[in-house]
Design a protein around this motif. Sequence first.
Motif, mmCIF file in Angstrom:
data_model
loop_
_atom_site.group_PDB
_atom_site.id
_atom_site.type_symbol
_atom_site.label_atom_id
_atom_site.label_comp_id
_atom_site.label_asym_id
_atom_site.label_seq_id
_atom_site.Cartn_x
_atom_site.Cartn_y
_atom_site.Cartn_z
ATOM 1 N N GLU A 125 0.830 -1.195 0.000
ATOM 2 C CA GLU A 125 0.000 0.000 0.000
ATOM 3 C C GLU A 125 0.873 1.256 0.000
ATOM 4 O O GLU A 125 1.762 1.410 0.839
ATOM 5 C CB GLU A 125 -0.892 -0.012 1.241
ATOM 6 N N ILE A 126 0.623 2.161 -0.939
ATOM 7 C CA ILE A 126 1.307 3.453 -0.937
ATOM 8 C C ILE A 126 0.705 4.308 0.171
ATOM 9 O O ILE A 126 -0.513 4.477 0.246
ATOM 10 C CB ILE A 126 1.166 4.155 -2.297
ATOM 11 N N LEU A 132 4.410 13.811 2.851
ATOM 12 C CA LEU A 132 5.236 12.604 2.779
ATOM 13 C C LEU A 132 4.479 11.500 2.051
ATOM 14 O O LEU A 132 3.316 11.223 2.349
ATOM 15 C CB LEU A 132 5.606 12.135 4.189
ATOM 16 N N ARG A 133 5.158 10.873 1.097
ATOM 17 C CA ARG A 133 4.575 9.741 0.365
ATOM 18 C C ARG A 133 5.585 8.604 0.335
ATOM 19 O O ARG A 133 6.777 8.825 0.098
ATOM 20 C CB ARG A 133 4.199 10.162 -1.060
ATOM 21 N N ARG A 137 6.544 -0.696 -2.950
ATOM 22 C CA ARG A 137 6.836 -1.511 -4.133
ATOM 23 C C ARG A 137 8.171 -1.127 -4.752
ATOM 24 O O ARG A 137 8.877 -1.971 -5.308
ATOM 25 C CB ARG A 137 5.715 -1.351 -5.160
ATOM 26 N N THR A 138 8.523 0.151 -4.655
ATOM 27 C CA THR A 138 9.791 0.625 -5.223
ATOM 28 C C THR A 138 10.801 1.016 -4.152
ATOM 29 O O THR A 138 11.919 1.396 -4.469
ATOM 30 C CB THR A 138 9.547 1.843 -6.128
ATOM 31 N N VAL A 162 4.540 4.925 9.879
ATOM 32 C CA VAL A 162 3.504 5.681 9.170
ATOM 33 C C VAL A 162 2.267 4.809 8.959
ATOM 34 O O VAL A 162 1.130 5.284 9.064
ATOM 35 C CB VAL A 162 4.042 6.209 7.822
ATOM 36 N N ARG A 163 2.483 3.543 8.676
ATOM 37 C CA ARG A 163 1.354 2.620 8.469
ATOM 38 C C ARG A 163 0.523 2.473 9.741
ATOM 39 O O ARG A 163 -0.678 2.198 9.683
ATOM 40 C CB ARG A 163 1.891 1.264 8.019
ATOM 41 N N HIS A 164 1.169 2.663 10.890
ATOM 42 C CA HIS A 164 0.470 2.574 12.176
ATOM 43 C C HIS A 164 0.474 3.945 12.855
ATOM 44 O O HIS A 164 0.739 4.064 14.049
ATOM 45 C CB HIS A 164 1.137 1.528 13.068
ATOM 46 N N LYS A 165 0.173 4.961 12.069
ATOM 47 C CA LYS A 165 0.242 6.345 12.541
ATOM 48 C C LYS A 165 -0.587 6.544 13.809
ATOM 49 O O LYS A 165 -1.722 6.088 13.905
ATOM 50 C CB LYS A 165 -0.248 7.290 11.434
#
Length: 223
Positions: A125-126, A132-133, A137-138, A162-165
């Motif tokens: 997931e982006i 901030l982005r 994947r990259t 960030v995923r668990h902000k």
Amino acid sequence: MMKIIVVDDEETIVETVENKLRKEGYTVFTAGTAEEGMRLYRLIKPDLLLLDIMLPQRSGVDLARAIRKDSSVPVIFLTAKASEDDRVKGLEIADDYIVKPFSLAEVAARVKSVLRRATGETPNEILESGNLRIDPRTHEAWLDDKTVQLSPKEFALLYFLVRHKGQVFSREILLDRVWGQDAYVSARTVDVHVRWLRERVETEPSRPERLLTVRGVGYKFIG
């Protein structure tokens, strides 16, 4: 069959590690210098590299950095450099760090652990948070469309937070979730990587507004 490159200028170590890994079912290629290691890497495209740091002419750190520009293939350092500072600096680049002298059983276990983490299911997931982005994947991150240069572990730590902000995580949990249960590193490693991340994503790293310390508990990302 997974392919591993071992780069070390000590023939005895190369031979014993190669034999052990072959018995574990891996296809193993060896080199004695960083230049030979890079040639093998380009030719073979391995699943993992084991690199000595103190190689002749060009160090294993230089080789790992060159490979990191091209790939996120797992790297484990095999080295006699045993201080905590050496470990922390090494783990900025590599996925694991094994100090000589070591047991062959330990090497095999650490290789298996790193490969398991590398080939396991990874979130794709982006994530976006303010300016901030992050794209897993990259393995790239941007601030205001400007690329943020991150080591593999810095990227993994930032993505996890960030995923668990908003959630607070102790150093021990971050070590487990980002470095893995089998990583032989201390809680200070987390502190150092948080400091490095602040230098990259905070306007004033000494006064963080995004990556915060929760005194007595750990760290959280809030925006």
